[in-house]
Scaffold this active site. Structure first.
Site, PDB file in Angstrom:
ATOM      1  N   LYS A 183       0.827  -1.210   0.000  1.00 36.63           N
ATOM      2  CA  LYS A 183       0.000   0.000   0.000  1.00 36.63           C
ATOM      3  C   LYS A 183       0.865   1.266   0.000  1.00 36.63           C
ATOM      4  O   LYS A 183       2.063   1.216   0.284  1.00 36.63           O
ATOM      5  CB  LYS A 183      -0.959  -0.015   1.196  1.00 36.63           C
TER       6      LYS A 183
HETATM    7  C1  LIG Z   1      -5.581  -4.109   1.071  1.00 38.58           C
HETATM    8  C2  LIG Z   1      -7.062  -3.934   1.155  1.00 38.58           C
HETATM    9  C3  LIG Z   1      -7.812  -4.301   2.279  1.00 38.58           C
HETATM   10  C4  LIG Z   1      -7.270  -5.132   3.399  1.00 38.58           C
HETATM   11  O1  LIG Z   1      -6.152  -4.709   3.987  1.00 38.58           O
HETATM   12  P1  LIG Z   1      -5.360  -5.655   5.019  1.00 38.58           P
HETATM   13  O2  LIG Z   1      -4.514  -4.678   5.736  1.00 38.58           O
HETATM   14  O3  LIG Z   1      -4.596  -6.615   4.171  1.00 38.58           O
HETATM   15  O4  LIG Z   1      -6.353  -6.331   5.870  1.00 38.58           O
HETATM   16  C5  LIG Z   1      -9.150  -3.964   2.337  1.00 38.58           C
HETATM   17  N1  LIG Z   1      -9.757  -3.341   1.322  1.00 38.58           N
HETATM   18  C6  LIG Z   1      -9.088  -3.024   0.203  1.00 38.58           C
HETATM   19  C7  LIG Z   1      -9.832  -2.317  -0.882  1.00 38.58           C
HETATM   20  C8  LIG Z   1      -7.733  -3.330   0.061  1.00 38.58           C
HETATM   21  O5  LIG Z   1      -7.088  -3.041  -1.056  1.00 38.58           O
END
Ligand SMILES: *Cc1c(COP(=O)(O)O)cnc(C)c1O
Length: 383
Positions: A183
């Site tokens: 991210k």
């Molecule tokens: C990455 C992501 C999540 C989940 O994130 P985690 O930290 O892996 O639980 C939720 N929603 C979206 C749209 C994502 O891209």
């Protein structure tokens, strides 16, 4: 051959120093300092009253639903095209997952389809800001208010995006973020729940710590709940990253501009939209092409992989996945979600890591342009 990765963070000396300091000092009388500093800095960045750090965004969505009291007999609406983490926690709380179509331009929840899916049992909606893009939040919020539906804004992919001057994540009853290593802002694994509502904030603090009210030192649990806390060492990494938030977002926007220069004129091809009122933080530059070009995302990804370029497929409609095979709501979605089923098969996330160079973006775009043109020429001669 050196591969071009699809995602990856930007770590500087600041991050390394904060993490080392947390590992050495975030104990005893200083325990919890980095979590508090990260939560405060993050709430200020996003423009929310409260921020609560959690081990991942999945936990933030789970806590949001639990704090809102969503449970068996309730329905929760999600866009059909998103990462499964947006939807999985609906099942954790025993509610029903109802899918709505996406908008073909923003790739986010269609307000029209959302309205169509509302019933007397709808308790919450989870609009997702896909790849940094923004849905029509004004329309979604108006519908949600009219029908007394809570909004859980999934801003996991939209750190730093804005909509009519408000930061992504600050527009729902709660907003949720992911700090997974792929991210824009990372803590390795991690997440944040933000809210302006004091009642939800208090409830979340208790639910994420085994039913202990905030500040409890008596180990006297009020209910059976969850254990969803971030560690100080991870929070130190996050604090350094949020202090560099503008820099991270500016680089993502620069990466998008490189691809825009290279691919913007290709007929039948579009990149992430910046819809009315939105400033997109472009977590991942994403390309979508017309079905008429005659190539699928799986074929194109394989051809790029052979050339040393890593991509990710546009998310599959959740309703198409084995995970939701037996859901009656998925069966309806498979028949009615024309935008989801038109866009998803012909889309790829392009390499958007913080390591990407201008030259690498040219190489990626060059191959992509060539492969798409080749596919459409082959398609024409076959016709
Ligand atoms: C990455 C992501 C999540 C989940 O994130 P985690 O930290 O892996 O639980 C939720 N929603 C979206 C749209 C994502 O891209």
């Amino acid at each position: 051959m050196k591969r071009i990765p699809v995602a990856g963070p930007w770590i500087t000396e600041r991050e390394v120093q904060y993490v080392a300091d947390a590992a050495a000092h975030d104990w005893y009388e200083q325990a919890g300092t980095y979590c508090r500093r990260f939560e405060r800095a993050f709430a200020d960045y996003v423009g929310s009253r409260h921020a609560v750090s959690v081990p991942h965004c999945t936990a933030a969505i789970h806590l949001s639903l639990a704090a809102l009291g969503v449970g068996p007999g309730d329905e929760v609406i999600v866009p059909d095209v998103t990462w499964i983490a947006s939807a999985a926690p609906i099942k954790y709380v025993g509610a029903e997952t109802v899918f709505a179509d996406i908008d073909p331009v923003s790739w986010c929840l269609s307000a029209e389809s959302f309205e169509h899916r509302i019933t007397a049992r709808t308790k919450a909606v989870i609009p997702v800001e896909l790849y940094g893009n923004l849905p029509d939040m004004d329309a979604i919020r108006a519908l949600a208010d009219k029908h007394q539906i809570a909004v859980i804004e999934d801003a996991a992919e939209a750190f730093g995006s804005t909509y009519r001057g408000r930061r992504a994540g600050s527009m729902g009853d709660t907003g949720v973020f992911s700090f997974h290593g792929s991210k824009t802002l990372t803590t390795g694994e991690g997440g944040m729940l933000v809210t302006d509502r004091d009642d939800l904030h208090q409830r979340v603090l208790s639910l994420r710590d085994h039913g202990r009210p905030p500040g409890d030192t008596g180990f006297y649990n009020q209910e059976v709940a969850f254990k969803y806390r971030l560690s100080g060492v991870q929070a130190a990494l996050g604090l350094a990253q949020v202090e560099r938030g503008d820099e991270l977002v500016a680089r993502k926007r620069e990466i998008f501009s490189w691809y825009q220069e290279e691919l913007g004129d290709l007929p039948g091809v579009s990149l992430n939209a910046e819809t009315a009122g939105a400033v997109n933080s472009y977590w991942m530059t994403t390309v979508v092409w017309d079905a008429a070009l005659g190539v699928s995302k799986v074929e194109l990804a394989a051809q790029l992989r052979e050339r040393g370029i890593d991509t990710r497929p546009f998310f599959y409609p959740l309703s198409s996945l084995p995970a939701y095979q037996n859901s009656p709501h998925a069966a309806i979605a498979r028949q009615q979600h024309h935008a989801a089923y038109r866009v998803s098969p012909h889309g790829l996330n392009l390499p958007s890591s913080f390591r990407l160079t201008r030259d690498e973006a040219s190489v990626v775009a060059g191959h992509l342009r060539h492969l798409l043109q080749q596919a459409s020429a082959a398609d024409r001669s076959a016709a």
